[in-house]
Design a protein around this motif. Structure first.
Motif, PDB file in Angstrom:
ATOM      1  N   GLU A 140       0.828  -1.202   0.000  1.00 38.70           N
ATOM      2  CA  GLU A 140       0.000   0.000   0.000  1.00 38.70           C
ATOM      3  C   GLU A 140       0.866   1.257   0.000  1.00 38.70           C
ATOM      4  N   GLN A 143       2.069   1.867  -3.512  1.00 38.27           N
ATOM      5  CA  GLN A 143       1.032   2.457  -4.358  1.00 38.27           C
ATOM      6  C   GLN A 143       0.811   3.925  -4.015  1.00 38.27           C
ATOM      7  N   ALA A 144       0.757   4.232  -2.717  1.00 40.19           N
ATOM      8  CA  ALA A 144       0.549   5.621  -2.301  1.00 40.19           C
ATOM      9  C   ALA A 144       1.682   6.517  -2.789  1.00 40.19           C
ATOM     10  N   SER A 147       1.265   6.541  -7.030  1.00 38.13           N
ATOM     11  CA  SER A 147      -0.001   6.651  -7.765  1.00 38.13           C
ATOM     12  C   SER A 147      -0.254   8.027  -8.358  1.00 38.13           C
ATOM     13  N   ALA A 148       0.387   9.071  -7.835  1.00 35.55           N
ATOM     14  CA  ALA A 148       0.164  10.403  -8.403  1.00 35.55           C
ATOM     15  C   ALA A 148       0.809  10.548  -9.772  1.00 35.55           C
ATOM     16  N   ARG A 176      -8.949   2.188   0.368  1.00 39.79           N
ATOM     17  CA  ARG A 176      -7.946   3.234   0.132  1.00 39.79           C
ATOM     18  C   ARG A 176      -7.210   3.003  -1.187  1.00 39.79           C
ATOM     19  N   ARG A 180      -7.120   5.255  -4.898  1.00 38.80           N
ATOM     20  CA  ARG A 180      -5.916   5.768  -5.550  1.00 38.80           C
ATOM     21  C   ARG A 180      -5.735   5.197  -6.960  1.00 38.80           C
TER      22      ARG A 180
END
Length: 307
Positions: A140, A143-144, A147-148, A176, A180
Motif C-alpha cells: 500500500e 502504491q501511495a 499513484s500520483a 484506500r 488511488r
C-alpha cells in the motif's frame, strides 16, 4: 514497463501418482506472480517486485520469472522460507490452504521498496499480498508513493477464508487502494463482496465514484465487461473445456494491461479517455488469454503465438 507487485508462492496442486496415490506437485504461482508471467509471455514489458526466498522454492520462482521474460531486478531476496499454498479442486474450482507465517513474501517491509526508473509507467497490485502485514502495508505504501505520477491497477482477488478475523482492516485497505487506483479489476463475486447485491454495472459505477477511471469485471464463463462513467462494454468468454480455473483472473489482468500497453494507453490521460475500441480490445485479449489458461492444468498462461 509494467511492474507487478505482490505475492509469489508455490502452489501444491493435487495430482495422482503413477501408483494411483493422491499427491501434490509444486508449481510456481501466486496471483500477482501469475500476472507478471502472463504479461511477459504476451510480449509486454514485464517486471516483478516481491519478497522472494533464497531457498530451493525461491529459486524455482526466480527461474520461472526469467523463463517467461520477466525482469527480476526488483526482487527483495532473503533467507526466509517461501510461502506454500495447497490447492483443492472441486468441479474445477480452486480453494486454498496457505502457509505464510514468517515467509520472505509476508515479511516484506518498506525498507525493501525499490526506487523506480521512469521506464516503469504502470504498477499492478493485488492478491493475498494485501491481507497480512507487514507486506500488505508495504505494498500500500508503494502504491501511495507512486499513484500520483504513474498508472496503478488493483485486483484484490478476494479470498474470504484467508481474511477471516481481519476483515475490517482489510476492507479499509482495499477501499484506500481502490480510491488511488486508475484501473480496478474485480470478479462479479468480489464486486458483490465489496458493494453488496445489485446490478453489476450499477455497482461498478459505485466503484468509479471512489476515484478509478475504469472498472473491469469478470463474469466467469459468461465473459467480462469494462465500465467507465459513460461506457459499458461486454465481451463474451471464449468457449473451452475447463481443466481448472487456477490463474484465470490473473491472466485476464495481463491481457487487459498488455492490450492497453499496445494501444499506448497506459498513461494517466490515456486511461481516463479509453475508447470503446480500446476497451473491447482489452476485454478480448483478456478473455482469450484466460480461456487458454483454464483449458490446461494449473496457472500456465499462454504465449502470444498461442493466441
Amino acid at each position: 514497463m509494467i511492474l507487478s507487485c505482490g505475492e509469489a508462492l508455490i502452489d501444491m496442486l493435487p495430482r495422482t501418482s503413477t501408483e494411483g496415490e493422491a499427491c501434490f506437485a509444486p508449481y510456481a504461482g501466486g496471483a500477482v506472480f501469475n500476472t507478471a508471467i502472463a504479461l511477459g509471455r504476451l510480449g509486454a514489458p514485464s517486471a516483478f517486485f516481491s519478497g522472494v526466498s533464497d531457498d530451493m522454492l525461491g529459486e524455482i520462482l526466480a527461474d520461472t520469472l526469467t523463463a517467461s521474460k520477466v525482469d527480476t531486478r526488483y526482487l527483495a531476496r532473503s533467507d526466509r522460507p517461501t510461502t506454500v499454498a495447497f490447492v483443492k479442486l472441486v468441479n474445477g474450482q480452486a480453494t486454498y490452504a496457505f502457509y505464510d507465517e514468517g515467509t520472505a513474501g509476508r515479511m516484506l517491509s518498506t525498507a525493501d521498496l525499490p526506487e523506480l526508473p521512469a521506464s516503469i509507467d504502470t504498477l499492478f497490485f493485488g492478491g493475498i499480498s494485501l491481507v497480512n502485514d507487514p507486506a500488505a502495508s508495504t505494498y500500500e505504501a508503494l502504491q501511495a508513493r507512486e499513484s500520483a505520477a504513474r498508472v496503478t491497477m488493483i485486483d484484490p482477488n478476494i479470498r474470504p477464508g484467508f481474511i477471516a478475523g481481519k476483515e475490517p482492516e482489510y476492507r479499509a485497505r482495499i477501499e484506500r487502494m481502490i480510491a488511488r487506483a486508475d484501473i480496478v479489476k474485480l470478479s462479479d463475486e468480489d464486486l458483490r463482496w465489496l458493494e453488496g447485491p445489485g446490478d453489476l454495472t450499477t455497482l461498478a459505477r459505485g466503484i468509479l465514484a471512489k476515484g478509478p477511471k475504469v472498472v473491469f469485471i469478470t463474469e466467469g464463463a459468461a465473459g467480462a465487461r469494462a465500465v467507465m462513467a459513460t461506457q459499458d462494454r461486454f465481451v463474451a468468454a471464449t468457449p473451452v473445456t475447463v481443466a481448472d480455473t487456477v490463474g484465470a483472473g490473473d491472466t485476464f489482468n495481463a491481457g487487459v494491461l498488455a492490450a492497453l500497453h499496445d494501444a499506448g494507453a497506459l498513461t494517466k490521460a490515456g486511461v481516463a479517455a479509453l475508447s470503446d475500441a480500446t476497451l473491447d480490445a482489452a476485454l478480448s485479449l483478456g478473455t482469450r488469454a484466460a480461456a487458454v489458461t483454464v483449458s490446461r492444468a494449473g496457472a500456465n498462461p499462454p504465449w502470444a503465438d498461442e493466441l
